[in-house]
Design a protein around this motif. Structure first.
Motif, short mmCIF file in Angstrom:
data_model
loop_
_atom_site.label_atom_id
_atom_site.label_comp_id
_atom_site.label_asym_id
_atom_site.label_seq_id
_atom_site.Cartn_x
_atom_site.Cartn_y
_atom_site.Cartn_z
N PRO A 23 0.93 -1.15 -0.15
CA PRO A 23 -0.48 -0.12 -0.45
C PRO A 23 0.87 1.08 0.07
O PRO A 23 0.37 2.35 -0.45
N ALA A 24 1.76 1.11 0.93
CA ALA A 24 2.70 2.65 0.81
C ALA A 24 3.24 3.22 -0.76
O ALA A 24 3.23 3.69 -1.05
N THR A 25 3.39 1.68 -1.47
CA THR A 25 4.10 1.93 -3.00
C THR A 25 2.90 2.86 -3.94
O THR A 25 3.52 3.87 -4.61
N GLN A 26 1.75 2.08 -3.69
CA GLN A 26 0.86 2.73 -4.25
C GLN A 26 0.98 4.42 -3.95
O GLN A 26 0.43 4.89 -4.27
N VAL A 27 0.35 4.29 -2.48
CA VAL A 27 0.51 5.99 -2.11
C VAL A 27 1.51 6.67 -2.35
O VAL A 27 1.51 7.93 -2.97
N ILE A 28 2.92 6.00 -2.32
CA ILE A 28 3.73 6.98 -3.08
C ILE A 28 3.47 7.70 -4.91
O ILE A 28 3.78 8.51 -5.08
N ALA A 29 2.99 6.30 -5.14
CA ALA A 29 2.86 6.54 -6.71
C ALA A 29 2.00 7.39 -7.48
O ALA A 29 2.16 8.39 -7.42
N GLU A 30 1.07 7.89 -5.95
CA GLU A 30 0.10 8.11 -6.32
C GLU A 30 0.36 10.05 -6.27
O GLU A 30 -0.32 11.16 -6.99
N LEU A 31 0.38 10.65 -5.07
CA LEU A 31 1.22 11.71 -4.95
C LEU A 31 2.52 12.08 -5.28
O LEU A 31 2.43 13.22 -5.39
N ALA A 32 3.63 11.07 -5.58
CA ALA A 32 4.70 11.75 -7.01
C ALA A 32 3.86 11.85 -7.98
O ALA A 32 4.09 13.17 -8.78
N ALA A 33 2.67 10.85 -8.34
CA ALA A 33 1.90 11.64 -9.73
C ALA A 33 1.21 12.91 -10.30
O ALA A 33 1.47 13.15 -10.79
N ASN A 34 0.75 13.21 -8.45
CA ASN A 34 -0.19 14.74 -8.63
C ASN A 34 1.12 15.15 -7.98
O ASN A 34 0.43 16.64 -8.80
N ALA A 35 2.14 15.14 -7.96
CA ALA A 35 3.68 16.39 -7.73
C ALA A 35 3.80 16.55 -9.01
O ALA A 35 3.86 17.94 -9.54
N ALA A 36 3.65 15.63 -10.21
CA ALA A 36 4.65 15.66 -10.93
C ALA A 36 3.65 16.49 -12.60
O ALA A 36 3.46 16.62 -13.04
N THR A 37 2.04 16.27 -12.01
CA THR A 37 1.26 16.55 -13.01
C THR A 37 0.27 18.26 -12.77
O THR A 37 0.52 18.81 -13.14
#
Length: 143
Positions: free
Chosen positions: A50-64
């Motif tokens: 779950p942490a990997t998914q959270v990181i992916a979502e937050l990083a994608a939001n920061a990049a987008t």
């Protein structure tokens, strides 16, 4: 105070932090680096997934949504007894994230809903200007 409490009080906080480009490539790199760091720190698999998914979502939001040309975003991971904390900081402090209802046909907009479902706690801290940090915490099982 029993031995377990003494161990927890004196257990070190482990920390990882890296600036990344606000691009899809930077978001993918955030996820990959985080997975390796969690593996090195022996974070239990039941938390790393779950942490990997959270990181992916937050990083994608920061990049987008947090993207500002020429400015990176920062991924930070902190592990202390009982908690793994994920922080993603970008330079769009004037644009706070919000979880919004998404239509069935929508192709995006579910990231914060997913973070809310997977994390035990999450929130946003503003500052220093022009930054904001979106954080999420996942509880770790006792060792």
């Amino acid at each position: 105070m029993n031995q377990q409490n003494i161990t927890q009080v004196h257990a070190p906080t482990r920390h990882f932090s890296v600036p990344l480009s606000p691009t899809p490539r930077g978001a993918r790199l955030a996820r990959l680096l985080a997975v390796e760091w969690m593996r090195d720190q022996e974070v239990p698999y039941g938390v790393t997934d779950p942490a990997t998914q959270v990181i992916a979502e937050l990083a994608a939001n920061a990049a987008t949504h947090g993207r500002v040309t020429g400015r990176s975003f920062r991924l930070a991971l902190l592990s202390r007894p009982g908690v793994l904390r994920v922080e993603v900081t970008d330079t769009r402090g004037e644009k706070p994230p919000r979880a919004r209802p998404v239509g069935v046909e929508g192709e995006s907009g579910r990231g914060l809903l997913l973070v809310e479902a997977l994390a035990d706690r999450w929130g946003v801290e503003r500052g220093p200007v022009p930054r904001k940090t979106v954080w999420a915490e996942l509880d770790l099982p006792p060792r």
